[in-house]
Design an enzyme around this catalytic site. Structure first.
Site, PDB file in Angstrom:
ATOM      1  N   HIS A   1      44.877  32.015  15.871  1.00 31.67           N
ATOM      2  CA  HIS A   1      45.673  32.279  17.077  1.00 31.67           C
ATOM      3  C   HIS A   1      46.799  31.278  17.311  1.00 31.67           C
ATOM      4  CE1 HIS A   1      43.209  29.044  18.697  1.00 31.67           C
ATOM      5  NE2 HIS A   1      44.078  28.939  19.675  1.00 31.67           N
TER       6      HIS A   1
HETATM    7  C1  UD1 Z   1      46.528  28.892  24.448  1.00 29.94           C
HETATM    8  C2  UD1 Z   1      46.868  27.434  24.174  1.00 29.94           C
HETATM    9  C3  UD1 Z   1      46.191  26.991  22.894  1.00 29.94           C
HETATM   10  C4  UD1 Z   1      44.706  27.279  22.929  1.00 29.94           C
HETATM   11  C5  UD1 Z   1      44.461  28.729  23.265  1.00 29.94           C
HETATM   12  C6  UD1 Z   1      42.987  28.980  23.428  1.00 29.94           C
HETATM   13  C7  UD1 Z   1      49.068  26.618  24.891  1.00 29.94           C
HETATM   14  C8  UD1 Z   1      50.429  26.263  24.454  1.00 29.94           C
HETATM   15  N1  UD1 Z   1      48.308  27.245  23.998  1.00 29.94           N
HETATM   16  O1  UD1 Z   1      47.085  29.658  23.391  1.00 29.94           O
HETATM   17  O2  UD1 Z   1      46.382  25.605  22.718  1.00 29.94           O
HETATM   18  O3  UD1 Z   1      44.193  26.991  21.662  1.00 29.94           O
HETATM   19  O4  UD1 Z   1      45.119  29.057  24.492  1.00 29.94           O
HETATM   20  O5  UD1 Z   1      42.638  30.305  23.166  1.00 29.94           O
HETATM   21  O6  UD1 Z   1      48.697  26.338  26.007  1.00 29.94           O
HETATM   22  N2  UD1 Z   1      46.946  36.891  26.222  1.00 29.94           N
HETATM   23  C9  UD1 Z   1      46.321  38.003  26.738  1.00 29.94           C
HETATM   24  N3  UD1 Z   1      45.277  37.800  27.600  1.00 29.94           N
HETATM   25  C10 UD1 Z   1      44.833  36.571  27.966  1.00 29.94           C
HETATM   26  C11 UD1 Z   1      45.480  35.452  27.431  1.00 29.94           C
HETATM   27  C12 UD1 Z   1      46.538  35.622  26.557  1.00 29.94           C
HETATM   28  O7  UD1 Z   1      46.684  39.127  26.457  1.00 29.94           O
HETATM   29  O8  UD1 Z   1      43.867  36.467  28.741  1.00 29.94           O
HETATM   30  C13 UD1 Z   1      48.094  37.112  25.296  1.00 29.94           C
HETATM   31  C14 UD1 Z   1      49.401  37.337  26.037  1.00 29.94           C
HETATM   32  O9  UD1 Z   1      50.178  38.168  25.273  1.00 29.94           O
HETATM   33  C15 UD1 Z   1      49.996  35.941  26.044  1.00 29.94           C
HETATM   34  C16 UD1 Z   1      49.567  35.431  24.666  1.00 29.94           C
HETATM   35  O10 UD1 Z   1      48.266  35.964  24.480  1.00 29.94           O
HETATM   36  O11 UD1 Z   1      51.373  35.938  26.211  1.00 29.94           O
HETATM   37  C17 UD1 Z   1      49.525  33.937  24.545  1.00 29.94           C
HETATM   38  O12 UD1 Z   1      48.689  33.365  25.559  1.00 29.94           O
HETATM   39  P1  UD1 Z   1      48.884  31.824  25.957  1.00 29.94           P
HETATM   40  O13 UD1 Z   1      47.882  31.434  26.946  1.00 29.94           O
HETATM   41  O14 UD1 Z   1      50.311  31.548  26.265  1.00 29.94           O
HETATM   42  O15 UD1 Z   1      48.628  31.088  24.596  1.00 29.94           O
HETATM   43  P2  UD1 Z   1      47.388  31.184  23.608  1.00 29.94           P
HETATM   44  O16 UD1 Z   1      47.879  31.701  22.310  1.00 29.94           O
HETATM   45  O17 UD1 Z   1      46.262  31.878  24.267  1.00 29.94           O
HETATM   46  N1  UDP Z   2      35.205  31.262  20.970  1.00 30.69           N
HETATM   47  C1  UDP Z   2      34.493  32.271  21.601  1.00 30.69           C
HETATM   48  N2  UDP Z   2      34.753  33.571  21.258  1.00 30.69           N
HETATM   49  C2  UDP Z   2      35.673  33.909  20.302  1.00 30.69           C
HETATM   50  C3  UDP Z   2      36.386  32.861  19.664  1.00 30.69           C
HETATM   51  C4  UDP Z   2      36.138  31.562  20.032  1.00 30.69           C
HETATM   52  O1  UDP Z   2      33.641  32.008  22.456  1.00 30.69           O
HETATM   53  O2  UDP Z   2      35.852  35.101  20.047  1.00 30.69           O
HETATM   54  C5  UDP Z   2      34.985  29.865  21.403  1.00 30.69           C
HETATM   55  C6  UDP Z   2      34.655  28.873  20.315  1.00 30.69           C
HETATM   56  O3  UDP Z   2      33.258  28.744  20.138  1.00 30.69           O
HETATM   57  C7  UDP Z   2      35.253  27.581  20.840  1.00 30.69           C
HETATM   58  C8  UDP Z   2      36.445  28.052  21.650  1.00 30.69           C
HETATM   59  O4  UDP Z   2      36.207  29.414  21.940  1.00 30.69           O
HETATM   60  O5  UDP Z   2      34.379  26.910  21.717  1.00 30.69           O
HETATM   61  C9  UDP Z   2      37.704  27.868  20.857  1.00 30.69           C
HETATM   62  O6  UDP Z   2      38.737  28.522  21.482  1.00 30.69           O
HETATM   63  P1  UDP Z   2      40.121  28.781  20.762  1.00 30.69           P
HETATM   64  O7  UDP Z   2      39.926  28.836  19.287  1.00 30.69           O
HETATM   65  O8  UDP Z   2      40.721  29.966  21.438  1.00 30.69           O
HETATM   66  O9  UDP Z   2      41.001  27.534  21.205  1.00 30.69           O
HETATM   67  P2  UDP Z   2      41.214  26.060  20.620  1.00 30.69           P
HETATM   68  O10 UDP Z   2      39.896  25.409  20.495  1.00 30.69           O
HETATM   69  O11 UDP Z   2      41.952  26.184  19.334  1.00 30.69           O
HETATM   70  O12 UDP Z   2      42.070  25.417  21.658  1.00 30.69           O
END
Ligand code: UD1
Ligand code: UDP
Length: 363
Positions: free
Chosen positions: A203
């Protein structure tokens, strides 16, 4: 009255703050729990609050904004309003998301103390929004809870002005606290079509927002010498749909795509898989927990979790299809004995953090 505000906004923050919230409750420290709304889908936010038995947030938001700047700005504005209204003694944030930086900035500008859980991580890769967020948050925090001595050294080198404490990472607490329940409750294996599989996630913006890299990943997963179970992040699904390749991937016989799964299901998938291929931060740490202990191939150019690499759990394999495939083959052939101990602590990080808060703020 003195209070601590715990702010979360994304899936990993809820998971990693859960042990901290429990430790605050156990110590009867007045707590305000806030979801700043960066993640808003049920299966990226509320599902975790329910599954991990956390209190309902006292304040909850939804921030649906697509640019990094707009998202950060909206959270600053909303958190400033809330902080003015509630005046907590300390605001605790965790990790490196836009919501973390926004909350820390809103607090520091109002003269409110900030505690940063998981301080001091550095990838030294300035393409990553997370690297901006963690550096800036560390420099406005009063208390820096570094998970490891490496993180502590990073902070010392940068001469941060806050106080540094090495505590371990609360993610190990979370794994230990939830795996027994996960093994009892989760039915995810009934849905998985393979008996032996690799667990994959992807992601990171610098990976999945680049269609060449995203295609590399999916081709590698499709051709991998082991079937792949892939709980897909909404960001990645959106990119695949935009590029009209989602329906093609769904047809792959080697890839089973799942929606983002709950924490209990994910723990069971980690425990059961042969290996993990991921660009996630938290998963690199969880794989080192004594009750998980899985090899992790990190599909990135860098990692801010060098401890997992040094301990022999993780390997940074890059973003090229050929390199990913070769690394999967090698990992399956040469199974190494992994250490019993995690470099991220013994599962008592949250208690340590709360003891420090009690001492520093005289609770
Ligand atoms: C964010 C964090 C990342 C973290 C991740 C955890 C930043 C810069 N990035 O990335 O460090 O690892 O969360 O998962 O803060 N979206 C949905 N539904 C949701 C959330 C997101 O559809 O509930 C989609 C939307 O299109 C959104 C895109 O995902 O624009 C990105 O979401 P965003 O929270 O900006 O960044 P993540 O990729 O989730
Ligand atoms: N995780 C989860 N369901 C999923 C994928 C990840 O519960 O489908 C959990 C995972 O065990 C970990 C956390 O989400 O604790 C990691 O989140 P993510 O990879 O989105 O973010 P990051 O750690 O890179 O910020």
């Amino acid at each position: 009255m003195k209070t601590v505000m715990v702010v979360v906004g994304t899936r990993p923050e809820i998971i990693k703050m859960a042990p901290v919230i429990r430790a605050l409750q156990k110590n009867r420290i007045p707590l305000t729990f806030v979801h700043c709304g960066q993640h808003y889908d049920y299966n990226m936010s509320q599902q975790f609050i329910e599954e991990l038995n956390l209190p309902s947030p006292d304040y909850g938001y939804k921030v649906k904004a697509y640019s990094q700047g707009a998202q950060t700005a909206r959270i600053i504005a909303q958190m400033e309003k809330l902080l003015k209204k509630t005046s907590p003694s300390l605001v605790l944030v965790e990790g490196d998301t836009n919501g973390v930086l926004a909350t820390a900035l809103a607090a520091v500008k109002l003269g409110i103390l900030v505690g940063h859980v998981e301080a001091g991580l550095r990838s030294f890769d300035l393409r990553m929004p997370e690297e901006h967020n963690r550096r800036l948050t560390d420099h406005v925090s009063t208390y820096l809870f570094a998970p490891t001595p490496t993180a502590e050294n990073n902070l010392k080198k940068e001469a941060v002005w806050g106080k540094i404490y090495v505590t371990g990472n609360t993610v190990i607490d979370a794994v230990l606290q939830h795996l027994p329940l996960a093994e009892q409750k989760s039915k995810i294996l009934e849905k998985v079509g393979f008996s032996k599989f690799a667990l994959v996630t992807a992601h990171r913006a610098e990976n999945v927002d680049d269609i060449v890299v995203l295609k590399n990943f999916l081709e590698a997963f499709d051709e991998a010498p082991i079937p792949v179970v892939y709980p897909m992040h909404p960001r990645t699904k959106k990119r695949l749909r935009q590029n009209r390749i989602y329906s093609k991937i769904k047809k792959s016989k080697n890839i089973q795509i799942l929606p983002p799964v709950g924490y209990l299901d994910f723990l069971v998938l980690m425990k059961k898989c042969e290996l993990i291929v991921t660009d996630s931060g938290g998963i690199q740490e969880e794989a080192t927990a004594p009750c998980i202990r899985k090899p992790v191939l990190v599909t990135r150019l860098s990692t801010e979790r060098p401890e997992a690499v040094e301990a022999g759990f993780a390997k940074v394999v890059g973003i090229e299809k050929r390199d990913i495939l070769k690394a999967i083959e090698t990992a399956l052939k040469n199974r190494r004995k992994l250490p019993q101990k995690s470099p991220y602590g013994d599962g008592h990080a949250a208690e340590k953090i709360v003891e420090i808060i009690k001492m520093e703020l005289s609770f």
